[in-house]
Write a protein that holds these residues in place. Structure first.
Motif, PDB file in Angstrom:
ATOM      1  N   PHE A  32       0.871  -1.174   0.000  1.00 26.23           N
ATOM      2  CA  PHE A  32       0.000   0.000   0.000  1.00 26.23           C
ATOM      3  C   PHE A  32       0.908   1.224   0.000  1.00 26.23           C
ATOM      4  O   PHE A  32       1.637   1.454   0.963  1.00 26.23           O
ATOM      5  N   LYS A  33       0.873   1.976  -1.097  1.00 28.10           N
ATOM      6  CA  LYS A  33       1.695   3.180  -1.191  1.00 28.10           C
ATOM      7  C   LYS A  33       0.880   4.349  -0.661  1.00 28.10           C
ATOM      8  O   LYS A  33      -0.058   4.819  -1.290  1.00 28.10           O
ATOM      9  N   HIS A  34       1.249   4.812   0.527  1.00 24.63           N
ATOM     10  CA  HIS A  34       0.522   5.883   1.211  1.00 24.63           C
ATOM     11  C   HIS A  34       1.473   7.059   1.416  1.00 24.63           C
ATOM     12  O   HIS A  34       2.509   6.915   2.062  1.00 24.63           O
ATOM     13  N   GLY A  35       1.105   8.202   0.829  1.00 25.92           N
ATOM     14  CA  GLY A  35       1.995   9.360   0.911  1.00 25.92           C
ATOM     15  C   GLY A  35       3.345   9.083   0.283  1.00 25.92           C
ATOM     16  O   GLY A  35       4.386   9.495   0.808  1.00 25.92           O
ATOM     17  N   ASP A  36       3.345   8.329  -0.841  1.00 32.32           N
ATOM     18  CA  ASP A  36       4.560   7.954  -1.592  1.00 32.32           C
ATOM     19  C   ASP A  36       5.472   6.989  -0.844  1.00 32.32           C
ATOM     20  O   ASP A  36       6.570   6.686  -1.311  1.00 32.32           O
ATOM     21  N   LYS A  37       5.030   6.470   0.294  1.00 31.43           N
ATOM     22  CA  LYS A  37       5.817   5.476   1.019  1.00 31.43           C
ATOM     23  C   LYS A  37       5.153   4.114   0.874  1.00 31.43           C
ATOM     24  O   LYS A  37       3.992   3.946   1.216  1.00 31.43           O
ATOM     25  N   PRO A  38       5.891   3.097   0.345  1.00 32.48           N
ATOM     26  CA  PRO A  38       5.292   1.771   0.197  1.00 32.48           C
ATOM     27  C   PRO A  38       5.306   0.997   1.521  1.00 32.48           C
ATOM     28  O   PRO A  38       6.338   0.906   2.186  1.00 32.48           O
ATOM     29  N   PHE A  39       4.154   0.445   1.876  1.00 29.30           N
ATOM     30  CA  PHE A  39       4.045  -0.409   3.061  1.00 29.30           C
ATOM     31  C   PHE A  39       3.800  -1.841   2.570  1.00 29.30           C
ATOM     32  O   PHE A  39       2.715  -2.160   2.092  1.00 29.30           O
ATOM     33  N   TYR A  40       4.827  -2.669   2.687  1.00 32.66           N
ATOM     34  CA  TYR A  40       4.715  -4.058   2.248  1.00 32.66           C
ATOM     35  C   TYR A  40       4.120  -4.923   3.358  1.00 32.66           C
ATOM     36  O   TYR A  40       4.300  -4.645   4.557  1.00 32.66           O
ATOM     37  N   ALA A  41       3.436  -5.987   2.939  1.00 36.74           N
ATOM     38  CA  ALA A  41       2.879  -6.948   3.888  1.00 36.74           C
ATOM     39  C   ALA A  41       2.942  -8.339   3.269  1.00 36.74           C
ATOM     40  O   ALA A  41       2.443  -8.553   2.158  1.00 36.74           O
ATOM     41  N   PHE A  42       3.550  -9.283   3.990  1.00 38.84           N
ATOM     42  CA  PHE A  42       3.658 -10.659   3.525  1.00 38.84           C
ATOM     43  C   PHE A  42       3.131 -11.601   4.610  1.00 38.84           C
ATOM     44  O   PHE A  42       3.524 -11.500   5.776  1.00 38.84           O
ATOM     45  N   GLU A  43       2.233 -12.485   4.207  1.00 37.53           N
ATOM     46  CA  GLU A  43       1.685 -13.457   5.151  1.00 37.53           C
ATOM     47  C   GLU A  43       2.742 -14.525   5.442  1.00 37.53           C
ATOM     48  O   GLU A  43       3.319 -15.110   4.527  1.00 37.53           O
ATOM     49  N   TYR A  44       2.968 -14.774   6.733  1.00 41.05           N
ATOM     50  CA  TYR A  44       4.016 -15.735   7.098  1.00 41.05           C
ATOM     51  C   TYR A  44       3.673 -16.343   8.457  1.00 41.05           C
ATOM     52  O   TYR A  44       3.310 -15.622   9.401  1.00 41.05           O
ATOM     53  N   GLU A  45       3.786 -17.661   8.539  1.00 41.81           N
ATOM     54  CA  GLU A  45       3.458 -18.360   9.777  1.00 41.81           C
ATOM     55  C   GLU A  45       4.689 -18.510  10.655  1.00 41.81           C
ATOM     56  O   GLU A  45       5.687 -19.109  10.252  1.00 41.81           O
ATOM     57  N   THR A  46       4.613 -17.939  11.847  1.00 39.50           N
ATOM     58  CA  THR A  46       5.711 -18.079  12.801  1.00 39.50           C
ATOM     59  C   THR A  46       5.295 -18.903  14.016  1.00 39.50           C
ATOM     60  O   THR A  46       6.145 -19.405  14.746  1.00 39.50           O
ATOM     61  N   ASP A  47       3.972 -19.035  14.222  1.00 39.02           N
ATOM     62  CA  ASP A  47       3.471 -19.795  15.361  1.00 39.02           C
ATOM     63  C   ASP A  47       2.983 -21.156  14.882  1.00 39.02           C
ATOM     64  O   ASP A  47       1.863 -21.302  14.403  1.00 39.02           O
ATOM     65  N   SER A  48       3.848 -22.157  14.989  1.00 38.96           N
ATOM     66  CA  SER A  48       3.501 -23.490  14.500  1.00 38.96           C
ATOM     67  C   SER A  48       2.463 -24.174  15.379  1.00 38.96           C
ATOM     68  O   SER A  48       1.804 -25.128  14.959  1.00 38.96           O
TER      69      SER A  48
END
Length: 404
Positions: free
Chosen positions: A207-223
């Motif tokens: 999501f590029k908000h105010g020209d700053k990209p905010f990345y988000a990746f789904e990742y499982e850390t709690d097995s």
């Protein structure tokens, strides 16, 4: 010569007529919920207000003694007392002289259903319709609102909530700007490859908000729980100790200020909270884990709830139409603690959100609030390998341009 020609013509005409005889096309078999429906007399119905399981079966010739036997045998899997107004059902009857009811199919939702054998043999089984998953890559641009941007691409409004949930700790959705852009890789669920029934999961987003990209990746850390979380391109958690707002996507009608003209009292005074205007009955959630230390009513605050999160932070939620928690109750971040109203000194439906640090009321938007736990250094290499292809795919999706 003429006779021969006529005979030859007759033969040709007969052959042509035979070709024109329509071949009988087999009638398509109608199959649903695991049954060939043509084998039954089918009754389609919807649970109406005041209907009970017993009443519905009674209307279709099942005697009360049999209804009691069915209810007792299936109640551990299907509680007949909890059928819901608006839910659809089918009754399959035998094609005999009495049209004997044999099966009752209750549609719990668009995917899940329950089959009750109500004939000679009583049985119950929970089932699911076959669901296929389709992966999609989309992008959008904000021209007026996030909802409008999603609808402009012909996408489900469920994506608004997905994006709001993912970025609720890092992006203030009350401050979106025209020209903000987003891209997503996600999967949708379909019945029969055509009927959309929801979002399976979001794999990645930016999501590029105010020209700053905010990345988000789904990742499982709690097995242990198997619950994935979202992290950015640097393995930092998007989740924060506090949510950005106590309700989902509305508008800020009044911010924290030391001087505001009070609309009810008609005088200038400090407004030590943030007002979120929203429709009456909108759920209000706790912005962090904590313990409810007050759930009460005053003439000024109306119905309100106050939550202590730890020795440092406390929050309060005012003007509720209805409280949903009691004093002393533990709440988790995102739990519904009440509903938007206009009780107390309020001119319209909204929630006034107040924030304390070490007992002093402050503006939450000016605080350096703690974040959730990031991925440990020893696991970062594995994380970066897992998101590498996803990030490449995400970056290759073109942004939608903003046209003024």
């Amino acid at each position: 010569m003429l006779a021969f020609t006529a005979c030859e013509d007759d033969t040709k005409e007969t052959a042509l007529n035979e070709e024109k005889v329509e071949k009988k096309v087999p009638k398509p078999v109608k199959k649903e919920f695991g049954f060939i429906l043509d084998n039954f007399e089918v009754v389609d119905g919807t649970v109406e207000s005041g209907d009970s399981f017993g009443y519905i079966l009674d209307q279709h010739g099942v005697d009360r003694g049999k209804i009691y036997q069915i209810s007792e045998k299936v109640k551990d899997t299907f509680n007949p007392a909890r059928i819901t107004t608006g839910k659809k059902y089918k009754i399959l009857k035998a094609k005999d002289s009495a049209n004997t009811p044999e099966f009752f199919i209750y549609q719990n939702d668009r995917v899940n259903y329950t089959v009750l054998g109500i004939g000679d043999s009583i049985s119950v089984e929970r089932k699911k319709k076959p669901v296929s998953v389709k992966r999609r890559e989309v992008s959008g641009v904000i021209t007026s609102s996030l909802s409008e941007a999603v609808q402009a691409q012909g996408l489900s409004n469920l994506l608004v909530y997905e994006l709001s949930d993912i970025y609720q700790w890092s992006i203030d959705f009350f401050k979106l700007q025209k020209g903000d852009q987003f891209k997503m890789i996600y999967s949708e669920k379909y019945i029969d490859d055509t009927i959309f029934v929801g979002i399976e999961n979001v794999e990645a987003a930016v999501f590029k908000h105010g020209d700053k990209p905010f990345y988000a990746f789904e990742y499982e850390t709690d097995s242990l729980t198997g619950q994935p979380s979202f992290y950015d391109e640097e393995a930092k958690a998007l989740q924060s100790f506090f949510l950005k707002a106590p309700l989902n996507y509305s508008r800020i009608s009044s911010r924290y200020t030391k001087r505001r003209f009070h609309p009810v009292q008609k005088r200038w005074k400090a407004h030590l909270g943030t007002d979120y205007a929203a429709a009456h009955g909108t759920p209000i959630v706790s912005t962090a884990d904590g313990t409810v230390i007050a759930a009460s009513y005053t003439s000024g605050n109306g119905n309100y709830v106050k939550v202590r999160h730890n020795d440092k932070y406390t929050t309060q939620y005012l003007h509720m139409s209805k409280r949903n928690v009691r004093s002393g109750q533990r709440v988790k971040q995102g739990d519904v603690i009440g509903y938007v109203g206009s009780t107390g000194l309020a001119t319209g439906p909204h929630v006034c959100y107040r924030f304390w640090v070490h007992g002093k009321q402050v503006d939450p938007y000016r605080q350096n609030l703690p974040t959730a736990k990031h991925i440990e250094p020893e696991h970062k290499e594995q994380y970066f390998a897992a998101i590498e292809d996803l990030k490449t795919s995400l970056d290759e999706i073109p942004y939608k341009d903003y046209k003024k």
